[in-house]
Design a protein around this motif. Structure first.
Motif, PDB file in Angstrom:
ATOM      1  N   ILE A 172      -6.729  16.961  -8.993  1.00  0.00           N
ATOM      2  CA  ILE A 172      -5.839  17.063  -7.965  1.00  0.00           C
ATOM      3  C   ILE A 172      -4.207  16.987  -8.643  1.00  0.00           C
ATOM      4  CG2 ILE A 172      -4.891  17.032  -5.554  1.00  0.00           C
ATOM      5  CD1 ILE A 172      -7.799  16.328  -4.577  1.00  0.00           C
ATOM      6  N   ALA A 173      -3.654  17.820  -8.814  1.00  0.00           N
ATOM      7  CA  ALA A 173      -2.381  17.871  -9.453  1.00  0.00           C
ATOM      8  C   ALA A 173      -1.336  18.062  -8.485  1.00  0.00           C
ATOM      9  CB  ALA A 173      -2.227  18.649 -10.538  1.00  0.00           C
ATOM     10  N   GLN A 174      -1.748  18.892  -7.172  1.00  0.00           N
ATOM     11  CA  GLN A 174      -0.627  19.076  -6.258  1.00  0.00           C
ATOM     12  C   GLN A 174      -1.350  19.142  -4.843  1.00  0.00           C
ATOM     13  OE1 GLN A 174       1.978  22.535  -6.617  1.00  0.00           O
ATOM     14  NE2 GLN A 174       0.744  23.315  -4.876  1.00  0.00           N
ATOM     15  N   LEU A 175      -0.584  18.698  -3.792  1.00  0.00           N
ATOM     16  CA  LEU A 175      -1.143  18.595  -2.471  1.00  0.00           C
ATOM     17  C   LEU A 175      -0.402  19.821  -1.826  1.00  0.00           C
ATOM     18  CD1 LEU A 175      -0.963  14.749  -1.515  1.00  0.00           C
ATOM     19  CD2 LEU A 175      -3.044  16.301  -1.976  1.00  0.00           C
ATOM     20  N   ASP A 176      -1.254  20.750  -1.107  1.00  0.00           N
ATOM     21  CA  ASP A 176      -0.765  21.841  -0.522  1.00  0.00           C
ATOM     22  C   ASP A 176      -0.246  21.538   0.881  1.00  0.00           C
ATOM     23  OD1 ASP A 176      -1.565  24.208  -2.346  1.00  0.00           O
ATOM     24  OD2 ASP A 176      -3.117  23.204  -2.659  1.00  0.00           O
ATOM     25  N   ALA A 177      -1.011  20.432   1.474  1.00  0.00           N
ATOM     26  CA  ALA A 177      -0.738  19.973   2.657  1.00  0.00           C
ATOM     27  C   ALA A 177      -0.853  18.405   2.462  1.00  0.00           C
ATOM     28  CB  ALA A 177      -1.218  20.541   3.746  1.00  0.00           C
ATOM     29  N   LEU A 178       0.332  17.779   3.226  1.00  0.00           N
ATOM     30  CA  LEU A 178       0.113  16.322   3.506  1.00  0.00           C
ATOM     31  C   LEU A 178       0.224  16.076   5.138  1.00  0.00           C
ATOM     32  CD1 LEU A 178      -0.214  13.138   2.817  1.00  0.00           C
ATOM     33  CD2 LEU A 178       2.313  13.290   2.375  1.00  0.00           C
ATOM     34  N   VAL A 179      -1.013  15.680   5.747  1.00  0.00           N
ATOM     35  CA  VAL A 179      -0.859  15.232   7.355  1.00  0.00           C
ATOM     36  C   VAL A 179      -0.830  13.823   7.372  1.00  0.00           C
ATOM     37  CG1 VAL A 179      -2.094  15.530   9.499  1.00  0.00           C
ATOM     38  CG2 VAL A 179      -2.423  17.431   7.515  1.00  0.00           C
ATOM     39  N   LEU A 180       0.336  13.566   8.228  1.00  0.00           N
ATOM     40  CA  LEU A 180       0.747  12.238   8.770  1.00  0.00           C
ATOM     41  C   LEU A 180       0.217  12.130  10.112  1.00  0.00           C
ATOM     42  CD1 LEU A 180       3.743  11.372   6.510  1.00  0.00           C
ATOM     43  CD2 LEU A 180       1.556  10.983   5.878  1.00  0.00           C
ATOM     44  N   SER A 181      -0.899  11.625  10.390  1.00  0.00           N
ATOM     45  CA  SER A 181      -1.398  11.570  11.753  1.00  0.00           C
ATOM     46  C   SER A 181      -0.298  11.070  12.881  1.00  0.00           C
ATOM     47  CB  SER A 181      -2.678  10.848  11.816  1.00  0.00           C
ATOM     48  OG  SER A 181      -2.677   9.448  11.645  1.00  0.00           O
ATOM     49  N   HIS A 182       0.164   9.842  12.446  1.00  0.00           N
ATOM     50  CA  HIS A 182       1.142   9.215  13.394  1.00  0.00           C
ATOM     51  C   HIS A 182       1.758   8.056  12.580  1.00  0.00           C
ATOM     52  CE1 HIS A 182      -2.221   6.479  13.593  1.00  0.00           C
ATOM     53  NE2 HIS A 182      -1.640   5.592  14.169  1.00  0.00           N
ATOM     54  N   GLY A 183       2.621   7.262  13.139  1.00  0.00           N
ATOM     55  CA  GLY A 183       3.518   6.398  12.452  1.00  0.00           C
ATOM     56  C   GLY A 183       3.198   4.897  12.227  1.00  0.00           C
ATOM     57  N   ASP A 184       1.954   4.574  12.277  1.00  0.00           N
ATOM     58  CA  ASP A 184       1.385   3.126  12.217  1.00  0.00           C
ATOM     59  C   ASP A 184       1.430   2.833  10.778  1.00  0.00           C
ATOM     60  OD1 ASP A 184       1.132   2.665  14.647  1.00  0.00           O
ATOM     61  OD2 ASP A 184      -0.918   2.499  14.681  1.00  0.00           O
ATOM     62  N   MET A 185       1.576   1.877  10.045  1.00  0.00           N
ATOM     63  CA  MET A 185       1.662   1.472   8.711  1.00  0.00           C
ATOM     64  C   MET A 185       0.433   1.738   7.931  1.00  0.00           C
ATOM     65  SD  MET A 185       4.820   1.776   7.732  1.00  0.00           S
ATOM     66  CE  MET A 185       4.489   1.275   5.962  1.00  0.00           C
ATOM     67  N   ASP A 186      -0.624   1.448   8.793  1.00  0.00           N
ATOM     68  CA  ASP A 186      -1.978   1.621   7.945  1.00  0.00           C
ATOM     69  C   ASP A 186      -2.450   2.889   7.846  1.00  0.00           C
ATOM     70  OD1 ASP A 186      -2.052   1.870  10.728  1.00  0.00           O
ATOM     71  OD2 ASP A 186      -4.225   1.158  10.781  1.00  0.00           O
ATOM     72  N   HIS A 187      -1.546   3.966   8.364  1.00  0.00           N
ATOM     73  CA  HIS A 187      -1.893   5.468   7.995  1.00  0.00           C
ATOM     74  C   HIS A 187      -0.719   6.094   7.287  1.00  0.00           C
ATOM     75  CE1 HIS A 187      -5.094   5.897  11.166  1.00  0.00           C
ATOM     76  NE2 HIS A 187      -4.834   4.663  11.413  1.00  0.00           N
ATOM     77  N   ILE A 188       0.554   5.575   7.060  1.00  0.00           N
ATOM     78  CA  ILE A 188       1.445   6.279   6.332  1.00  0.00           C
ATOM     79  C   ILE A 188       2.038   5.194   5.300  1.00  0.00           C
ATOM     80  CG2 ILE A 188       1.969   7.786   8.223  1.00  0.00           C
ATOM     81  CD1 ILE A 188       4.474   5.958   8.634  1.00  0.00           C
ATOM     82  N   GLY A 189       1.356   4.088   5.074  1.00  0.00           N
ATOM     83  CA  GLY A 189       1.987   3.105   4.156  1.00  0.00           C
ATOM     84  C   GLY A 189       2.183   3.439   2.718  1.00  0.00           C
ATOM     85  N   GLY A 190       1.434   4.540   2.175  1.00  0.00           N
ATOM     86  CA  GLY A 190       1.409   4.869   0.849  1.00  0.00           C
ATOM     87  C   GLY A 190       2.209   6.202   0.567  1.00  0.00           C
ATOM     88  N   THR A 191       2.880   6.597   1.931  1.00  0.00           N
ATOM     89  CA  THR A 191       3.427   7.885   1.823  1.00  0.00           C
ATOM     90  C   THR A 191       4.538   8.217   0.869  1.00  0.00           C
ATOM     91  OG1 THR A 191       2.853   8.191   4.056  1.00  0.00           O
ATOM     92  CG2 THR A 191       4.615   9.999   3.289  1.00  0.00           C
ATOM     93  N   ASP A 192       5.512   7.157   0.731  1.00  0.00           N
ATOM     94  CA  ASP A 192       6.401   7.355  -0.131  1.00  0.00           C
ATOM     95  C   ASP A 192       6.038   7.421  -1.698  1.00  0.00           C
ATOM     96  OD1 ASP A 192       9.638   6.437  -0.488  1.00  0.00           O
ATOM     97  OD2 ASP A 192       8.561   5.526  -2.422  1.00  0.00           O
ATOM     98  N   SER A 193       5.161   6.555  -2.144  1.00  0.00           N
ATOM     99  CA  SER A 193       4.332   6.581  -3.391  1.00  0.00           C
ATOM    100  C   SER A 193       3.730   8.176  -3.688  1.00  0.00           C
ATOM    101  CB  SER A 193       3.582   5.566  -3.658  1.00  0.00           C
ATOM    102  OG  SER A 193       3.936   4.297  -3.585  1.00  0.00           O
TER     103      SER A 193
END
Length: 786
Positions: free
Chosen positions: A567-588
Motif C-alpha cells: 500500500i503506497a497511498q491511502l485514498d481515505a483516512l478515517v479518524l473516528s474521533h479524537g481519543d489518542m488511542d485512535h489518532i495517536g499515529g496520525t501525524d506519522s
C-alpha cells in the motif's frame, strides 16, 4: 569447515521457526561425533561422509539452540503474579535511560520479600514521575528495595513488524513492569563491587560529563550515542535524516565503528611495535597489534553497554584474532565461518536480527570483492569498489527486511563513513577523558559538517525508494544476481545480473480481486487501526495510540505493515474521533504516506487536519464504491458533525464495508446511546455483518444486548492491550457476543486479524496462529494491570 558452519547456522535458524520447542533426548550432543568422521577414499564414501557432516552440523545447531531456549524460558514470571504488588531487592543493572515520563532500566533481582512470589532474575522496569511524590534518582550499580508490578513480556503481533517478545528473550528479560510509586522504595547501598556494574556506572559518569561539557548543542545526543550507546538524546527529526540518507547504522555503536576502532588501534600498534627490534624479537608485531585491536574492541563494547549487536562484532574480532595468534593461514571464508559459529554459540537468536544478516553479509561482500585478487589497486579505488559492493549487494536483504532503500546512500556513506568512523568516533572516545574534553567540541563540529551535507542530500527529490515486501524466491534470485554483477572482471555477462534483481521490484503482492476486500485489524495494543484494501484503493480507519513523544503506532506498526502489504497511498483516512488511542499515529501516517482524503469527526481546528491535503466531516448517509466494494457511513448524524473541540465517543465515525451479503462494521468508541440509534435506523443493513470490530474495545458501557442482537456478527474482534488497566474487554460484553453465536477474536491473544471476503466466500486468519513461534504466548482473559 565453511559448509559445516553454514549447516550449523541453518539448524539454529530452523529452530527459531518452530511453534513449540522440541523435547530433546539427553544424548543430543552426540550429534557432534559426526564431525569426527575420518576421511575416506572413493567418491561414494566421500559423498556419504559429506552428507553426514552437514546433517550432523545442522542437527547440532538445532539441538543447541533448543537447549539454550529451554534454559531461558524456564525462568518466567508465574501467571498468578502478573499485575500484583511484589516487594523485591536487587541491583540497577544498567545505566537508566530517560523516557517521556521517567526512567527505564534493567534490574537484577537478588531476593523477593513478598511471601510466595517468584520473580525472574533479570527484569526490565520503568518509573513514572508524579507531582505528588519525589521522583526516584537511580544510578547503575546501586542496590534498591522496590515495590513493582510485573507482567510477562508481550508485544504487538503484526506482519512486517518488530518482534518484541523475541527481543526480550534474546536479552534474557523475563518480565517487564513498573515501580509502584506508593510502595516502599529506597536505596540500600550506593555501589556494588561487581566489575559489570562498575562499567555501567562508568557509562553513566561519561554521559553526565558529555552533558555538562556540550550542554544544549544540537548533536550532543549523537556523540553520547557513539560513546556509550544511549540514543535517547537523538531527536526524531535527526533519525529521519539518518534513515532517509542511509547512514543510520553510523549513528549508533555498530559493528562498523568497533571494527574501525580495532583496525585503527591495530595499525598504530603495528607501526610502533615494528620500530622496536627488541619487542619484535620477543613477540611478533602483527600478533601484538591484533591483541591491542581486540582490547580496543572489548573496551568499546563494554563502554557501549555490551549490547547484543556490539557483542556479535566483538566475537567476530575475537575469532579473527584467535586465528592470527594460532598462526593459522586460513581463507577469508573460513575465518568468517568460524566467526559465524562463535556468534551463534553466544546468541542463537541472532538469526532473527536484521543486524546479524547485514553485518555478516557486508563482511562477506568485502571479502568477495577484495580478497584473492592478483593485482592490488589504489586504496581509493578499493574504497570505491567496496562502496559499490555495499550498494548493490545489500539491496536484496534491505528490501526483504525494511522494504525501502536510500537512493542517496552511496553518496552519503562515501563521506559519512570516514568522517564519523575516523574523526568523530575517535575524538568522541578521547573526549571521555577529562583532560581531553576539548576534543568533544571538535567532534561536534565534524558532526555539524556531516549533518549539513546529509540534509542537503535529504532535501533532494526521490531520496528513498519504498515498496512492497518482495517474495522470498525473488530475494534469493536478487542475491545471486548481485553476486553475479560483483564478480571479478572476466566473469561472463556480469551485466545480466541486474535482470535477476528486477523480480524483487516488479512482482508485487497479490491484490484483492474485483468485488473483493481485504480487511486487516492491526494489533496496536490498547487502541484501534484497521486497513481496508480493494483492487485499486486503500483506506485506513484510525491510526492507533501514541506510545511516547516520538514513538507511535504510525511509525512503529502501521507504516512498515502498509509498506510491506504494497500500500503506497491511502485514498481515505478515517479518524473516528479524537481519543489518542485512535489518532495517536496520525501525524506519522500523514507524513509517511500520501493521503488523498481525511474523513473524521474532529473539529476543523484540530492540528492534525492541517496536515491533510483535503478533509471532510463524517456523517450518516455518506457512501462510495471502490472496485465493487461499497462503503457506507452509518454514524454520526449529520447534525452532530464537529463544531467544538470536544472529544466525544458518541460522535465516532461508524463505517460499514460491504460486498454482496458480507459486510464488516467498524464501530469506533460508540456507547449504548449511539448503538441504539444505529440499530434503529440501519437494522436491515446490519443483519449481514460478517465481522464486527466491537465498540469501545468491549467496555462495559458498550455492546448492549439490543445492539448484539441486531448485528449478530459471525466474528467479533476486540482490540485491546495485553493486561490493560481498563480491563477491556469486559467479561459481560464478551459473553454477550459468545451467547449470540459469534466467534470472539482478541488482538492481544490473536495478533493482527485478516479477513479476505467477496460476495460468495471469506477467509479469516490471525497472525499469531498463522505464524506461531515458541516464545509467544496468549493473554490472560479478563485480567488487568491496575
Amino acid at each position: 569447515m565453511v559448509s559445516c558452519a553454514f549447516s550449523f547456522a541453518i539448524g539454529v535458524w530452523y529452530l527459531q521457526q518452530q511453534a513449540e520447542l522440541p523435547s530433546l533426548p539427553a544424548y543430543w550432543p552426540l550429534a557432534a561425533l559426526v564431525l569426527l568422521l575420518p576421511r575416506t577414499n572413493g567418491k561414494a564414501p566421500a559423498v556419504a561422509r559429506s552428507i553426514a557432516l552437514l546433517a550432523g552440523a545442522a542437527a547440532l545447531g538445532f539441538g543447541y539452540a533448543a537447549w539454550i531456549a529451554q534454559q531461558r524460558l524456564s525462568d518466567r514470571l508465574p501467571d498468578a503474579w502478573q499485575g500484583k504488588d511484589i516487594a523485591l531487592t536487587g541491583i540497577v543493572a544498567e545505566m537508566p535511560r530517560l523516557h517521556e515520563r521517567g526512567l527505564r532500566f534493567t534490574f537484577d533481582v537478588e531476593s523477593v520479600q513478598t511471601e510466595g512470589a517468584y520473580v525472574p532474575q533479570h527484569i526490565q522496569l520503568a518509573t513514572y514521575d508524579s507531582n505528588a511524590r519525589q521522583p526516584l534518582q537511580l544510578s547503575a550499580g546501586e542496590r534498591w528495595q522496590l515495590t513493582v508490578r510485573l507482567k510477562q513480556p508481550h508485544g504487538t503481533s503484526n506482519p512486517f513488524n518488530f518482534d518484541f517478545e523475541a527481543w526480550t528473550l534474546e536479552r534474557n528479560v523475563r518480565a517487564i513492569g513498573y515501580v509502584h510509586a506508593k510502595g516502599d522504595n529506597r536505596r540500600l547501598s550506593e555501589q556494588t563491587s561487581s566489575p559489570a556494574y562498575f562499567v555501567q556506572h562508568l557509562r553513566e559518569t561519561v554521559r553526565a560529563h558529555f552533558r555538562k561539557t556540550l550542554g544544549e548543542t544540537p548533536y550532543a545526543g549523537v556523540l553520547v550515542a557513539l560513546a556509550i550507546g544511549d540514543q535517547s538524546g537523538i531527536s526524531q527529526e535527526d533519525w529521519q535524516v539518518f534513515t532517509r540518507t542511509g547512514v543510520n547504522h553510523l549513528m549508533s555503536i555498530s559493528g562498523l565503528h568497533i571494527t574501525m576502532l580495532a583496525g585503527l588501534v591495530f595499525a598504530i600498534v603495528y607501526w610502533l611495535w615494528r620500530r622496536s627490534t627488541r619487542l619484535t624479537l620477543r613477540f611478533p608485531a602483527r600478533k601484538a597489534a591484533a591483541l591491542a585491536g581486540l582490547c580496543a574492541a572489548l573496551f568499546y563494547t563494554l563502554v557501549s553497554g555490551f549490547e547484543v549487536p556490539a557483542q556479535r562484532t566483538l566475537y567476530m574480532v575475537a575469532t579473527f584474532t584467535a586465528m592470527l595468534l594460532l598462526s593459522r593461514n586460513v581463507a577469508p571464508s573460513q575465518m568468517l565461518a568460524a566467526a559465524l559459529v562463535v556468534v551463534l554459540l553466544a546468541d542463537p537468536w541472532a538469526v532473527l536480527s536484521s543486524g546479524f544478516w547485514l553485518s555478516f553479509g557486508a563482511v562477506a561482500l568485502i571479502f568477495y570483492v577484495t580478497a584473492n585478487r592478483l593485482h592490488k589497486s589504489h586504496w581509493l579505488k578499493e574504497y570505491g569498489k567496496v562502496q559499490w559492493a555495499m550498494t548493490i549487494g545489500l539491496i536484496p536483504p534491505l528490501l526483504a527486511m525494511f522494504q525501502q532503500l536510500s537512493l542517496v546512500s552511496p553518496v552519503a556513506n562515501a563521506f559519512a563513513i570516514p568522517l564519523v568512523s575516523f574523526v568523530v568516533v575517535p575524538l568522541t572516545l578521547l573526549g571521555t577523558l577529562p583532560p581531553f574534553e576539548w576534543t568533544l567540541y571538535v567532534a561536534h563540529q565534524a558532526m555539524v559538517l556531516c549533518m549539513f551535507l546529509l540534509k542537503l542530500l535529504d532535501d533532494l527529490p526521490y531520496v528513498v525508494w519504498g515498496q512492497h515486501a518482495p517474495p522470498a524466491w525473488t530475494v534469493f534470485a536478487g542475491a545471486v544476481g548481485a553476486l553475479w554483477m560483483l564478480a571479478p572482471r572476466g566473469f561472463p555477462m556480469r551485466g545480466a545480473g541486474v535482470l535477476m534483481l528486477l523480480p524483487m521490484f516488479l512482482i508485487a503482492p497479490e491484490k484483492p480481486a474485483e468485488n473483493s476486500a481485504r480487511v486487516t485489524v492491526f494489533d496496536v495494543g490498547q487502541g484501534l487501526a484497521v486497513a481496508v484494501q480493494t483492487r485499486n484503493h486503500a483506506l485506513l480507519y484510525d491510526t492507533g495510540p501514541d506510545f511516547s513523544g516520538e514513538a507511535d503506532s504510525g511509525n512503529r506498526i502501521l507504516l512498515p505493515a502498509l509498506r510491506g502489504m504494497g500500500i503506497a497511498q491511502l485514498d481515505a483516512l478515517v479518524l473516528s474521533h479524537g481519543d489518542m488511542d485512535h489518532i495517536g499515529g496520525t501525524d506519522s501516517v500523514l507524513r509517511g504516506l500520501p493521503v488523498v482524503n481525511v474523513i473524521s469527526s474532529l473539529p476543523n481546528t484540530h492540528p492534525l487536519l492541517r496536515l491533510a491535503a483535503h478533509n471532510e466531516a463524517c456523517a450518516d448517509g455518506q457512501s462510495w464504491e471502490w472496485d465493487g466494494v461499497r462503503f457506507d457511513m452509518l454514524h454520526p448524524a449529520e447534525a452532530s458533525a464537529p463544531v467544538t473541540d470536544e472529544h466525544d465517543n458518541e460522535r465516532s465515525c461508524v463505517l460499514r464495508i460491504g460486498v454482496g451479503e458480507h459486510s464488516v462494521l467498524l464501530a469506533g468508541d460508540i456507547g449504548k446511546k449511539s448503538e441504539a440509534r444505529i440499530a434503529r435506523l440501519h437494522a436491515q443493513t446490519l443483519s449481514s455483518t460478517l465481522l464486527l470490530v466491537a465498540p469501545h474495545h468491549g467496555s462495559k458501557n458498550s455492546s448492549s444486548q439490543a445492539f448484539v442482537d441486531a448485528i449478530h456478527p459471525r466474528y467479533t474482534v476486540f482490540t485491546a492491550g495485553y493486561l490493560n488497566r481498563f480491563g477491556h474487554p469486559g467479561a459481560e460484553s464478551e459473553e454477550r457476543y459468545r451467547s449470540a453465536g459469534s466467534e470472539v477474536l482478541r488482538s492481544d491473544e490473536d495478533g493482527a486479524i485478516s479477513l479476505l471476503m467477496n460476495a460468495q466466500k471469506f477467509r479469516v486468519e490471525s497472525y499469531r496462529k498463522t505464524r506461531p513461534r515458541y516464545w509467544q504466548h496468549g493473554a490472560t482473559s479478563g485480567s488487568a494491570v491496575p
